[in-house]
Design a protein around this motif. Structure first.
Motif, short mmCIF file in Angstrom:
data_model
loop_
_atom_site.label_atom_id
_atom_site.label_comp_id
_atom_site.label_asym_id
_atom_site.label_seq_id
_atom_site.Cartn_x
_atom_site.Cartn_y
_atom_site.Cartn_z
N HIS A 60 37.11 -3.17 -36.58
CA HIS A 60 38.46 -2.72 -36.65
C HIS A 60 38.67 -1.63 -35.52
CE1 HIS A 60 36.46 0.03 -39.25
NE2 HIS A 60 37.25 0.77 -38.72
N ALA A 61 37.57 -1.25 -35.20
CA ALA A 61 37.50 0.12 -34.49
C ALA A 61 37.49 -0.01 -33.01
CB ALA A 61 36.05 1.18 -34.82
N GLY A 62 37.13 -1.17 -32.66
CA GLY A 62 37.26 -1.64 -31.05
C GLY A 62 36.39 -2.79 -30.78
N VAL A 109 19.26 -0.28 -34.70
CA VAL A 109 20.60 -0.30 -34.36
C VAL A 109 20.77 -1.62 -33.40
CG1 VAL A 109 22.46 0.71 -32.90
CG2 VAL A 109 20.92 1.98 -34.37
N ARG A 110 21.79 -2.53 -33.78
CA ARG A 110 21.99 -3.74 -33.44
C ARG A 110 23.03 -4.02 -32.56
NH1 ARG A 110 21.05 -8.11 -37.93
NH2 ARG A 110 21.67 -9.68 -35.96
N GLY A 111 23.94 -3.04 -32.49
CA GLY A 111 25.13 -2.81 -31.47
C GLY A 111 26.13 -1.89 -32.42
N GLY A 112 27.26 -1.62 -31.56
CA GLY A 112 28.65 -0.99 -32.21
C GLY A 112 29.68 -0.94 -31.19
N VAL A 113 30.54 0.16 -31.37
CA VAL A 113 31.71 0.36 -30.80
C VAL A 113 31.74 1.58 -30.22
CG1 VAL A 113 34.41 0.61 -31.14
CG2 VAL A 113 33.01 -1.33 -32.33
N TYR A 114 32.11 1.85 -28.92
CA TYR A 114 32.45 3.19 -28.37
C TYR A 114 33.86 3.40 -28.27
CZ TYR A 114 32.78 6.85 -24.59
OH TYR A 114 33.02 7.63 -24.08
#
Length: 318
Positions: A103-105, A124-129
């Motif tokens: 939902h954050a990007g 850490v496998r990934g994420g959103v900037y």
């Protein structure tokens, strides 16, 4: 100058923002605050991040937060406080965590997220900037607000023709209409100080889900703020061993380098919870306005709430 005298009950970020906005709108304003080391404004991470901090089912709060975020640059400049503008990295350690961050990007891979912050741990496998997120040092913010209020003519008193209840988690004790509505939500937060030889703090605010558990790490001058646990435990002021253990475990999973930092503060603060976690900003009766119930979003929503209260004073509806 309005002839109406406004008395604000509460000297946290919400109360001081309301007092400042009312004074600048021409009202005679006073502030009364009993002071507590456990006030939510003092024990806070300082994140201004409506999307990356959003929880499912809080669409109304998210909409208010997006509106409030747009007010912050001008608000911060008007009181002379610096904003951290690097943005937020919202990261996860499990596939379920990453699904919750969509939902954050746009999701970034592990390689892509590490290109932004190489000190992230291997879990850490990934994420959103989220480049639009902001952050502020909450204690510098409180000092700047006090200074701006004094310069605007705000004084200390308990009397006024209109009372604004902005006492955070303690608001329920100040009016019958809030007694069974506002509750304290306990949170533990840690401050870590950088030591010689340790990796420097990250450039970005880090929000993480570690096997579903939320933890955040917010850069400060010379260290980090790590938070935050969340309990329905009334006004329990004890810092629990389990709370500190869980925060440090999950924070170290995300940023292993913090193992070399010094733990310099462990504190408890109380958020002001409402039944649906939506703030209560409205007239309770003639002469009494509520500005409370902001839960995790007190700092973020401060300029938005202040504007709403001034609109109420001027005859509008929230």
């Amino acid at each position: 100058m309005s002839s109406v005298e406004v008395a604000v009950r509460g000297g946290g970020v919400i109360g001081l923002s309301v007092a400042l906005a009312a004074a600048r709108a021409g009202y005679s304003v006073s502030v009364f605050d009993e002071g507590s080391p456990h006030a939510g404004s003092r024990v806070a991470g300082g994140m201004l991040a409506p999307l990356t901090e959003a929880w499912p089912g809080e669409e109304a709060v998210v909409a208010q937060g997006v509106e409030a975020l747009a007010l912050w640059p001008v608000f911060a400049e008007s009181i002379g406080v610096e904003l951290f503008t690097a943005g937020t990295l919202a990261v996860g350690t499990q596939s379920g965590d990453l699904a919750d961050l969509r939902h954050a990007g746009e999701l970034l891979t592990s390689r892509e997220i590490r290109a932004l912050e190489p000190s992230l741990g291997p879990a850490v496998r990934g994420g959103v900037y989220a480049p639009g997120d902001l952050a502020v040092d909450n204690r510098l913010l409180l000092s700047a607000l006090w200074k701006a209020c004094v310069e605007a003519g705000v004084v200390s008193s308990v009397d006024g023709q209109v009372e604004v209840i902005a006492a955070g988690a303690w608001s329920g004790a100040l009016h019958a209409a809030l007694r069974d509505v506002i509750r304290p939500v306990k949170g533990e937060i840690l401050r870590l100080t950088h030591r010689p030889g340790a990796l420097p703090p990250p450039r970005y605010t880090i929000r993480a889900l570690v096997s579903g558990r939320p933890v955040y790490l917010v850069p400060r001058a010379g260290g980090l703020v790590v938070g935050a646990t969340q309990y329905e435990a009334g006004f329990d002021t004890d810092v629990s061993v389990a709370g500190v253990r869980d925060l440090l475990r999950d924070a170290e999973t995300v940023l292993p380098g913090i193992a070399e930092y010094a733990l310099t503060e462990a504190a408890v603060g109380f958020r002001a919870g409402s039944p649906d976690n939506v703030p209560i900003v409205r007239w309770l009766e003639p002469g009494v306005i509520a500005a409370t119930g902001h839960h995790r979003n007190g700092l973020l929503l401060a300029p938005h709430t202040a504007r709403l209260v001034v609109e109420l004073l001027q005859g509008g509806s929230s």
